[in-house]
Design a protein around this motif. Structure first.
Motif, PDB file in Angstrom:
ATOM      1  N   CYS A 194       0.850  -1.188   0.000  1.00 53.04           N
ATOM      2  CA  CYS A 194       0.000   0.000   0.000  1.00 53.04           C
ATOM      3  C   CYS A 194       0.884   1.236   0.000  1.00 53.04           C
ATOM      4  N   SER A 195       0.807   2.027  -1.048  1.00 53.83           N
ATOM      5  CA  SER A 195       1.652   3.200  -1.221  1.00 53.83           C
ATOM      6  C   SER A 195       0.946   4.441  -0.689  1.00 53.83           C
ATOM      7  N   PRO A 196       1.363   4.970   0.467  1.00 49.07           N
ATOM      8  CA  PRO A 196       0.728   6.172   1.001  1.00 49.07           C
ATOM      9  C   PRO A 196       0.751   7.358   0.034  1.00 49.07           C
ATOM     10  N   GLY A 197       1.763   7.397  -0.818  1.00 46.84           N
ATOM     11  CA  GLY A 197       1.873   8.502  -1.761  1.00 46.84           C
ATOM     12  C   GLY A 197       0.914   8.425  -2.933  1.00 46.84           C
ATOM     13  N   HIS A 198       0.249   7.259  -3.117  1.00 47.93           N
ATOM     14  CA  HIS A 198      -0.588   7.061  -4.306  1.00 47.93           C
ATOM     15  C   HIS A 198      -2.005   6.578  -4.025  1.00 47.93           C
ATOM     16  N   LEU A 199      -2.267   6.057  -2.817  1.00 48.45           N
ATOM     17  CA  LEU A 199      -3.593   5.502  -2.525  1.00 48.45           C
ATOM     18  C   LEU A 199      -4.663   6.592  -2.523  1.00 48.45           C
ATOM     19  N   ILE A 200      -5.757   6.350  -3.268  1.00 51.13           N
ATOM     20  CA  ILE A 200      -6.866   7.315  -3.277  1.00 51.13           C
ATOM     21  C   ILE A 200      -8.197   6.671  -2.880  1.00 51.13           C
ATOM     22  N   ALA A 201      -8.263   5.337  -2.855  1.00 51.65           N
ATOM     23  CA  ALA A 201      -9.521   4.673  -2.496  1.00 51.65           C
ATOM     24  C   ALA A 201      -9.286   3.187  -2.274  1.00 51.65           C
ATOM     25  N   PHE A 202     -10.251   2.534  -1.611  1.00 49.74           N
ATOM     26  CA  PHE A 202     -10.308   1.076  -1.540  1.00 49.74           C
ATOM     27  C   PHE A 202     -11.407   0.599  -2.473  1.00 49.74           C
ATOM     28  N   ASN A 203     -11.368  -0.670  -2.852  1.00 52.26           N
ATOM     29  CA  ASN A 203     -12.345  -1.176  -3.819  1.00 52.26           C
ATOM     30  C   ASN A 203     -13.742  -1.318  -3.234  1.00 52.26           C
ATOM     31  N   LYS A 204     -13.820  -1.416  -1.903  1.00 47.39           N
ATOM     32  CA  LYS A 204     -15.124  -1.491  -1.247  1.00 47.39           C
ATOM     33  C   LYS A 204     -15.493  -0.128  -0.675  1.00 47.39           C
ATOM     34  N   THR A 205     -16.753   0.196  -0.707  1.00 45.73           N
ATOM     35  CA  THR A 205     -17.216   1.461  -0.154  1.00 45.73           C
ATOM     36  C   THR A 205     -17.159   1.389   1.368  1.00 45.73           C
ATOM     37  N   LEU A 206     -16.324   2.207   1.942  1.00 45.83           N
ATOM     38  CA  LEU A 206     -16.169   2.215   3.393  1.00 45.83           C
ATOM     39  C   LEU A 206     -16.480   3.605   3.937  1.00 45.83           C
ATOM     40  N   LYS A 207     -17.355   3.653   4.917  1.00 43.81           N
ATOM     41  CA  LYS A 207     -17.719   4.946   5.497  1.00 43.81           C
ATOM     42  C   LYS A 207     -16.522   5.589   6.180  1.00 43.81           C
ATOM     43  N   ASN A 208     -15.645   4.738   6.710  1.00 45.76           N
ATOM     44  CA  ASN A 208     -14.491   5.250   7.452  1.00 45.76           C
ATOM     45  C   ASN A 208     -13.192   5.115   6.660  1.00 45.76           C
ATOM     46  N   PHE A 209     -13.266   5.322   5.338  1.00 44.83           N
ATOM     47  CA  PHE A 209     -12.069   5.184   4.493  1.00 44.83           C
ATOM     48  C   PHE A 209     -10.905   6.009   5.029  1.00 44.83           C
ATOM     49  N   ASN A 211     -10.293   7.218   7.959  1.00 48.05           N
ATOM     50  CA  ASN A 211      -9.811   6.735   9.249  1.00 48.05           C
ATOM     51  C   ASN A 211      -8.967   5.476   9.079  1.00 48.05           C
ATOM     52  N   LEU A 212      -9.463   4.527   8.272  1.00 49.40           N
ATOM     53  CA  LEU A 212      -8.719   3.285   8.025  1.00 49.40           C
ATOM     54  C   LEU A 212      -7.399   3.584   7.327  1.00 49.40           C
ATOM     55  N   LYS A 213      -7.448   4.458   6.337  1.00 46.26           N
ATOM     56  CA  LYS A 213      -6.235   4.849   5.611  1.00 46.26           C
ATOM     57  C   LYS A 213      -5.198   5.424   6.571  1.00 46.26           C
ATOM     58  N   ASN A 214      -5.602   6.314   7.438  1.00 52.85           N
ATOM     59  CA  ASN A 214      -4.668   6.958   8.367  1.00 52.85           C
ATOM     60  C   ASN A 214      -4.085   5.967   9.364  1.00 52.85           C
ATOM     61  N   LEU A 216      -3.708   2.744   8.842  1.00 53.01           N
ATOM     62  CA  LEU A 216      -2.793   1.878   8.091  1.00 53.01           C
ATOM     63  C   LEU A 216      -1.478   2.583   7.810  1.00 53.01           C
ATOM     64  N   PHE A 217      -1.542   3.833   7.326  1.00 49.87           N
ATOM     65  CA  PHE A 217      -0.322   4.576   7.004  1.00 49.87           C
ATOM     66  C   PHE A 217       0.561   4.751   8.236  1.00 49.87           C
ATOM     67  N   LYS A 218      -0.081   5.085   9.365  1.00 48.74           N
ATOM     68  CA  LYS A 218       0.671   5.289  10.608  1.00 48.74           C
ATOM     69  C   LYS A 218       1.380   4.010  11.024  1.00 48.74           C
ATOM     70  N   HIS A 219       0.694   2.870  10.871  1.00 49.95           N
ATOM     71  CA  HIS A 219       1.292   1.583  11.227  1.00 49.95           C
ATOM     72  C   HIS A 219       2.437   1.226  10.280  1.00 49.95           C
ATOM     73  N   GLN A 220       2.233   1.413   8.972  1.00 48.51           N
ATOM     74  CA  GLN A 220       3.234   1.032   7.975  1.00 48.51           C
ATOM     75  C   GLN A 220       4.575   1.728   8.176  1.00 48.51           C
ATOM     76  N   THR A 221       4.539   2.917   8.740  1.00 44.83           N
ATOM     77  CA  THR A 221       5.754   3.746   8.799  1.00 44.83           C
ATOM     78  C   THR A 221       6.276   3.943  10.220  1.00 44.83           C
ATOM     79  N   LYS A 222       5.945   3.006  11.106  1.00 44.00           N
ATOM     80  CA  LYS A 222       6.472   3.097  12.466  1.00 44.00           C
ATOM     81  C   LYS A 222       8.001   3.023  12.438  1.00 44.00           C
ATOM     82  N   LYS A 223       8.637   3.760  13.341  1.00 43.73           N
ATOM     83  CA  LYS A 223      10.092   3.843  13.365  1.00 43.73           C
ATOM     84  C   LYS A 223      10.752   2.470  13.527  1.00 43.73           C
ATOM     85  N   LYS A 224      10.100   1.565  14.222  1.00 42.11           N
ATOM     86  CA  LYS A 224      10.717   0.251  14.461  1.00 42.11           C
ATOM     87  C   LYS A 224      10.784  -0.596  13.193  1.00 42.11           C
ATOM     88  N   PHE A 225      10.095  -0.170  12.147  1.00 46.21           N
ATOM     89  CA  PHE A 225      10.154  -0.884  10.866  1.00 46.21           C
ATOM     90  C   PHE A 225      11.129  -0.217   9.890  1.00 46.21           C
TER      91      PHE A 225
END
Length: 263
Positions: A194-209, A211-214, A216-225
């Motif tokens: 999942c590329s934070p620089g390019h993601l604009i949507a998920f394939n399913k309609t999500l009311k909290n898109f 929130n979920l995106k944020n 996920l992005f926060k988790h993907q880029t944790k300093k320990k990784f």
């Protein structure tokens, strides 16, 4: 004989060798290390453009980058990524992303060959292991993401970092969009694609898109990784776009890289 020096948490590894004289055994080991560590790099490599391109073919077919023109007619697969001391605005790629996720067949690997570098410690490239990000992903989130696809666009958030470079080198102005699975496997190892620089949507309609995106992005880029690669002149790095996010870091000064992407 090559020497492999893994970094902390097995995020990236330095390989000591001469890329001009690799044996078949060396090549097999280098490929294995790339999959295992996600990023490998080699110091003190004085390769011509011809030798650099030949080395890239070990990993697959060099691709044509759709956003910038090539180095020359002879080497169209090599693009120049350059930051000048007079440049203003963000650096090219200054946000976590995976290369060309907006294409239907994104490159598996990206290579950079440093030609001009600023003072050591400036102009680093940061990486974030998506093997580790998936491993530490909460089960609830794993279940939510396992069947999702992301829509990725060349006009995504990172697009503003390409403005100055494309003025110099020319750009394909057509908007590119593609969909890819968020959770995937690379040689049997699960990773988050999942590329934070390019993601604009998920394939399913999500009311909290958003929130979920944020989350996920926060988790993907944790300093320990993360691992921050310090550049030296004549250094080559290659990483797996399927298992690594990367970003340029902010700096003022001169830096010139020759870039190849590999399908």
């Amino acid at each position: 004989m090559i020497k492999v020096i893994p970094n902390k948490n097995n995020i990236a590894a330095e390989i000591e060798c001469n890329l001009k004289s690799l044996t078949k055994t060396d090549i097999t080991k280098i490929k294995s290390c790339l999959i295992k560590y996600g990023l490998i790099y080699f110091r003190n490599q004085r390769l011509t453009s011809k030798e650099y391109l030949k080395f890239s073919k070990i990993f697959g077919k060099p691709a044509f980058y759709p956003r910038l023109k090539g180095l020359s007619k002879k080497y169209p697969q090599i693009t120049v990524v350059q930051r000048k001391s007079t440049d203003k605005g963000p650096n090219f790629g200054e946000q976590f992303h995976t290369d060309s996720s907006y294409t239907k067949r994104p490159p598996k690997f990206t290579m950079l060959f440093s030609k001009i570098v600023p003072k050591k410690g400036l102009g680093n490239t940061d990486f974030s292991s998506q093997y580790l990000a998936y491993k530490h992903l909460p089960l609830k989130l794993k279940n939510k993401l396992k069947n999702l696809k992301g829509t990725f666009s060349s006009n995504g958030p990172i697009a503003n970092t390409t403005i100055e470079r494309t003025k110099e080198k020319g750009v394909l102005k057509k908007k590119l969009v593609a969909k890819h699975k968020i959770i995937r496997s690379v040689n049997g190892k699960k990773t988050i694609y999942c590329s934070p620089g390019h993601l604009i949507a998920f394939n399913k309609t999500l009311k909290n898109f958003k929130n979920l995106k944020n989350i996920l992005f926060k988790h993907q880029t944790k300093k320990k990784f993360q691992y921050s690669l310090e550049w030296e002149k004549d250094q080559i790095a290659i990483w797996d776009n399927r298992s690594m996010l990367h970003q340029a870091t902010a700096f003022n000064g001169n830096r010139k890289m020759h870039r190849i992407t590999v399908q």
